[in-house]
Design a protein around this motif. Structure first.
Motif, PDB file in Angstrom:
ATOM      1  N   TYR A   3       1.180  -1.470  -0.692  1.00 22.46           N
ATOM      2  CA  TYR A   3      -0.225   0.282   0.088  1.00 22.46           C
ATOM      3  C   TYR A   3       0.460   1.359   0.629  1.00 22.46           C
ATOM      4  CZ  TYR A   3      -4.483  -2.877   0.640  1.00 22.46           C
ATOM      5  OH  TYR A   3      -5.499  -3.270  -0.182  1.00 22.46           O
ATOM      6  N   VAL A   4       0.018   2.124  -0.699  1.00 21.90           N
ATOM      7  CA  VAL A   4       1.315   3.832  -0.377  1.00 21.90           C
ATOM      8  C   VAL A   4       0.455   4.538  -0.183  1.00 21.90           C
ATOM      9  CG1 VAL A   4       2.121   5.145  -2.406  1.00 21.90           C
ATOM     10  CG2 VAL A   4       2.041   2.149  -2.857  1.00 21.90           C
ATOM     11  N   ILE A   5       1.128   5.914   0.724  1.00 23.39           N
ATOM     12  CA  ILE A   5       0.201   6.468   1.230  1.00 23.39           C
ATOM     13  C   ILE A   5       0.461   7.738   0.102  1.00 23.39           C
ATOM     14  CG2 ILE A   5       0.105   8.787   3.216  1.00 23.39           C
ATOM     15  CD1 ILE A   5       0.643   6.486   5.221  1.00 23.39           C
ATOM     16  N   ALA A   6      -0.241   8.727  -0.979  1.00 23.35           N
ATOM     17  CA  ALA A   6      -0.612   9.398  -1.754  1.00 23.35           C
ATOM     18  C   ALA A   6      -1.284  10.864  -0.722  1.00 23.35           C
ATOM     19  CB  ALA A   6      -1.017   9.341  -2.892  1.00 23.35           C
ATOM     20  N   SER A   7      -1.064  11.880  -1.947  1.00 20.54           N
ATOM     21  CA  SER A   7      -0.726  13.259  -1.884  1.00 20.54           C
ATOM     22  C   SER A   7      -2.325  13.395  -0.724  1.00 20.54           C
ATOM     23  CB  SER A   7      -0.460  14.038  -2.597  1.00 20.54           C
ATOM     24  OG  SER A   7      -1.560  13.606  -3.592  1.00 20.54           O
ATOM     25  N   PRO A   8      -2.650  13.050  -0.432  1.00 27.55           N
ATOM     26  CA  PRO A   8      -4.204  13.424   0.385  1.00 27.55           C
ATOM     27  C   PRO A   8      -3.087  13.685   2.177  1.00 27.55           C
ATOM     28  CG  PRO A   8      -5.311  12.200  -1.400  1.00 27.55           C
ATOM     29  CD  PRO A   8      -3.372  12.068  -1.728  1.00 27.55           C
ATOM     30  N   CYS A   9      -2.168  12.644   2.048  1.00 29.18           N
ATOM     31  CA  CYS A   9      -1.983  13.139   3.575  1.00 29.18           C
ATOM     32  C   CYS A   9      -1.083  13.842   3.720  1.00 29.18           C
ATOM     33  CB  CYS A   9      -1.471  11.528   4.122  1.00 29.18           C
ATOM     34  SG  CYS A   9      -0.482  11.269   4.987  1.00 29.18           S
ATOM     35  N   ILE A  10      -0.682  14.874   2.763  1.00 27.73           N
ATOM     36  CA  ILE A  10       0.658  15.848   2.867  1.00 27.73           C
ATOM     37  C   ILE A  10      -0.451  17.169   4.084  1.00 27.73           C
ATOM     38  CG2 ILE A  10       2.279  17.563   1.900  1.00 27.73           C
ATOM     39  CD1 ILE A  10       2.284  15.637  -0.607  1.00 27.73           C
ATOM     40  N   ASP A  11       0.488  17.226   4.668  1.00 31.46           N
ATOM     41  CA  ASP A  11       0.357  17.899   5.943  1.00 31.46           C
ATOM     42  C   ASP A  11      -1.442  17.874   6.799  1.00 31.46           C
ATOM     43  OD1 ASP A  11       2.511  20.335   5.304  1.00 31.46           O
ATOM     44  OD2 ASP A  11       1.046  21.087   3.915  1.00 31.46           O
ATOM     45  N   VAL A  12      -1.419  16.881   6.131  1.00 30.45           N
ATOM     46  CA  VAL A  12      -2.347  16.129   7.755  1.00 30.45           C
ATOM     47  C   VAL A  12      -2.347  15.792   8.076  1.00 30.45           C
ATOM     48  CG1 VAL A  12      -5.404  14.998   6.754  1.00 30.45           C
ATOM     49  CG2 VAL A  12      -4.391  16.173   5.412  1.00 30.45           C
ATOM     50  N   LYS A  13      -1.882  14.398   8.074  1.00 25.06           N
ATOM     51  CA  LYS A  13      -0.985  13.101   9.028  1.00 25.06           C
ATOM     52  C   LYS A  13      -1.931  12.699  10.183  1.00 25.06           C
ATOM     53  CE  LYS A  13       2.786  14.622  10.277  1.00 25.06           C
ATOM     54  NZ  LYS A  13       4.215  15.294  10.649  1.00 25.06           N
ATOM     55  N   ASP A  14      -3.266  12.482   9.672  1.00 22.04           N
ATOM     56  CA  ASP A  14      -4.574  12.135  11.125  1.00 22.04           C
ATOM     57  C   ASP A  14      -3.541  10.664  11.527  1.00 22.04           C
ATOM     58  OD1 ASP A  14      -7.242  11.517  11.540  1.00 22.04           O
ATOM     59  OD2 ASP A  14      -6.925  10.055  11.156  1.00 22.04           O
ATOM     60  N   GLY A  15      -2.996  10.394  11.821  1.00 17.77           N
ATOM     61  CA  GLY A  15      -2.890   8.658  11.606  1.00 17.77           C
ATOM     62  C   GLY A  15      -3.405   7.963  12.449  1.00 17.77           C
ATOM     63  N   ALA A  16      -4.523   8.263  11.942  1.00 21.24           N
ATOM     64  CA  ALA A  16      -5.688   6.604  12.258  1.00 21.24           C
ATOM     65  C   ALA A  16      -4.639   5.367  11.595  1.00 21.24           C
ATOM     66  CB  ALA A  16      -6.455   7.002  11.975  1.00 21.24           C
ATOM     67  N   ILE A  26       4.145   1.914   9.675  1.00 21.07           N
ATOM     68  CA  ILE A  26       3.680   3.507   8.741  1.00 21.07           C
ATOM     69  C   ILE A  26       4.361   4.185   9.528  1.00 21.07           C
ATOM     70  CG2 ILE A  26       1.842   5.343   8.801  1.00 21.07           C
ATOM     71  CD1 ILE A  26       0.093   2.757   8.014  1.00 21.07           C
ATOM     72  N   TYR A  27       6.011   4.914   8.794  1.00 17.86           N
ATOM     73  CA  TYR A  27       6.333   5.816   9.431  1.00 17.86           C
ATOM     74  C   TYR A  27       6.094   7.155   8.984  1.00 17.86           C
ATOM     75  CZ  TYR A  27       9.545   1.521   9.819  1.00 17.86           C
ATOM     76  OH  TYR A  27       9.576   0.203  10.025  1.00 17.86           O
ATOM     77  N   GLU A  28       6.202   8.407  10.368  1.00 16.77           N
ATOM     78  CA  GLU A  28       6.060   9.668  10.059  1.00 16.77           C
ATOM     79  C   GLU A  28       6.957  10.787   9.514  1.00 16.77           C
ATOM     80  OE1 GLU A  28       4.221  13.018  13.125  1.00 16.77           O
ATOM     81  OE2 GLU A  28       4.426  11.412  14.070  1.00 16.77           O
ATOM     82  N   GLY A  29       7.075  11.528   8.496  1.00 19.11           N
ATOM     83  CA  GLY A  29       8.119  12.885   7.751  1.00 19.11           C
ATOM     84  C   GLY A  29       7.013  13.880   8.797  1.00 19.11           C
ATOM     85  N   GLU A  30       8.331  14.881   8.330  1.00 16.04           N
ATOM     86  CA  GLU A  30       8.240  15.929   8.899  1.00 16.04           C
ATOM     87  C   GLU A  30       6.708  16.034   8.283  1.00 16.04           C
ATOM     88  OE1 GLU A  30       8.548  19.273  10.838  1.00 16.04           O
ATOM     89  OE2 GLU A  30       9.920  17.832  11.044  1.00 16.04           O
ATOM     90  N   ARG A  31       5.885  15.991   6.709  1.00 13.17           N
ATOM     91  CA  ARG A  31       5.214  16.302   6.682  1.00 13.17           C
ATOM     92  C   ARG A  31       3.683  15.472   6.273  1.00 13.17           C
ATOM     93  NH1 ARG A  31       5.759  20.898   1.401  1.00 13.17           N
ATOM     94  NH2 ARG A  31       3.493  21.473   2.382  1.00 13.17           N
ATOM     95  N   THR A  32       4.113  14.394   5.608  1.00 15.45           N
ATOM     96  CA  THR A  32       3.189  13.420   5.180  1.00 15.45           C
ATOM     97  C   THR A  32       3.906  12.202   6.322  1.00 15.45           C
ATOM     98  OG1 THR A  32       2.463  12.273   3.768  1.00 15.45           O
ATOM     99  CG2 THR A  32       4.458  11.713   3.898  1.00 15.45           C
ATOM    100  N   LEU A  33       3.323  11.140   5.718  1.00 18.01           N
ATOM    101  CA  LEU A  33       3.607   9.721   6.437  1.00 18.01           C
ATOM    102  C   LEU A  33       3.856   8.855   5.314  1.00 18.01           C
ATOM    103  CD1 LEU A  33       0.214   9.078   8.711  1.00 18.01           C
ATOM    104  CD2 LEU A  33       2.474  10.181   9.776  1.00 18.01           C
ATOM    105  N   TYR A  34       4.289   7.636   5.154  1.00 17.07           N
ATOM    106  CA  TYR A  34       4.898   6.705   4.101  1.00 17.07           C
ATOM    107  C   TYR A  34       5.174   5.332   4.803  1.00 17.07           C
ATOM    108  CZ  TYR A  34       7.929  10.787   3.567  1.00 17.07           C
ATOM    109  OH  TYR A  34       7.444  12.128   2.766  1.00 17.07           O
ATOM    110  N   ILE A  35       4.598   4.365   4.003  1.00 17.38           N
ATOM    111  CA  ILE A  35       4.010   3.225   4.213  1.00 17.38           C
ATOM    112  C   ILE A  35       6.192   2.079   3.642  1.00 17.38           C
ATOM    113  CG2 ILE A  35       2.903   0.874   3.660  1.00 17.38           C
ATOM    114  CD1 ILE A  35       0.589   2.941   3.707  1.00 17.38           C
ATOM    115  N   HIS A  36       6.023   1.393   4.827  1.00 10.05           N
ATOM    116  CA  HIS A  36       7.881   0.641   4.182  1.00 10.05           C
ATOM    117  C   HIS A  36       7.030   0.166   3.266  1.00 10.05           C
ATOM    118  CE1 HIS A  36      11.295  -0.986   4.656  1.00 10.05           C
ATOM    119  NE2 HIS A  36      11.468  -0.270   4.910  1.00 10.05           N
ATOM    120  N   PRO A  37       7.561  -0.464   2.224  1.00 10.87           N
ATOM    121  CA  PRO A  37       7.016  -1.560   1.477  1.00 10.87           C
ATOM    122  C   PRO A  37       7.574  -2.851   1.569  1.00 10.87           C
ATOM    123  CG  PRO A  37       8.773  -0.303   0.594  1.00 10.87           C
ATOM    124  CD  PRO A  37       8.660   0.576   1.238  1.00 10.87           C
TER     125      PRO A  37
END
Length: 111
Positions: A3-16, A26-37
């Motif tokens: 699975y991939v986290i795309a642009s709608p997460c940028i600056d939102v990072k709800d975290g659910a 699922i790792y947290e960056g400064e502005r978005t989240l990332y899924i380790h493939p």
């Protein structure tokens, strides 16, 4: 495929998605989240809880979001976050960086 986290997460990072991920991939960056493939087990639980509908299976990314498959992979490379494959986001904590594509995006106005 993961699975991939795309642009709608940028600056939102709800975290659910982070809270419900059974393998802590699922790792947290400064502005978005990332899924380790390499850590994602393709369960899809994260998709069902994402309020911004930012998570897609890599094979089902909308055309405008396809580049986020590479963004999620490259975030873990030594050139971006240098995380490699740590085996769980909980022990890593928030990264102080983001993928260059995310950094280049203008900030979203959050209401």
């Amino acid at each position: 495929m993961a699975y991939v986290i795309a642009s709608p997460c940028i600056d939102v990072k709800d975290g659910a998605c982070v809270k419900c991920c059974p393998v802590d991939c699922i790792y947290e960056g400064e502005r978005t989240l990332y899924i380790h493939p390499d850590e994602c087990i393709n369960c899809g639980i994260c998709v069902s809880v994402c309020p911004t509908e930012a998570i897609f299976h890599e094979e089902e990314l909308p055309e405008a979001e396809v580049l986020f498959a590479a963004v999620n992979r490259e975030f873990f490379d030594t050139g971006v976050s240098a995380l490699g494959s740590p085996g769980g986001a909980g022990d890593v904590g928030k990264s102080a960086c983001d993928h260059p594509l995310v950094v280049a995006r203008p900030p979203k106005a959050i209401s």
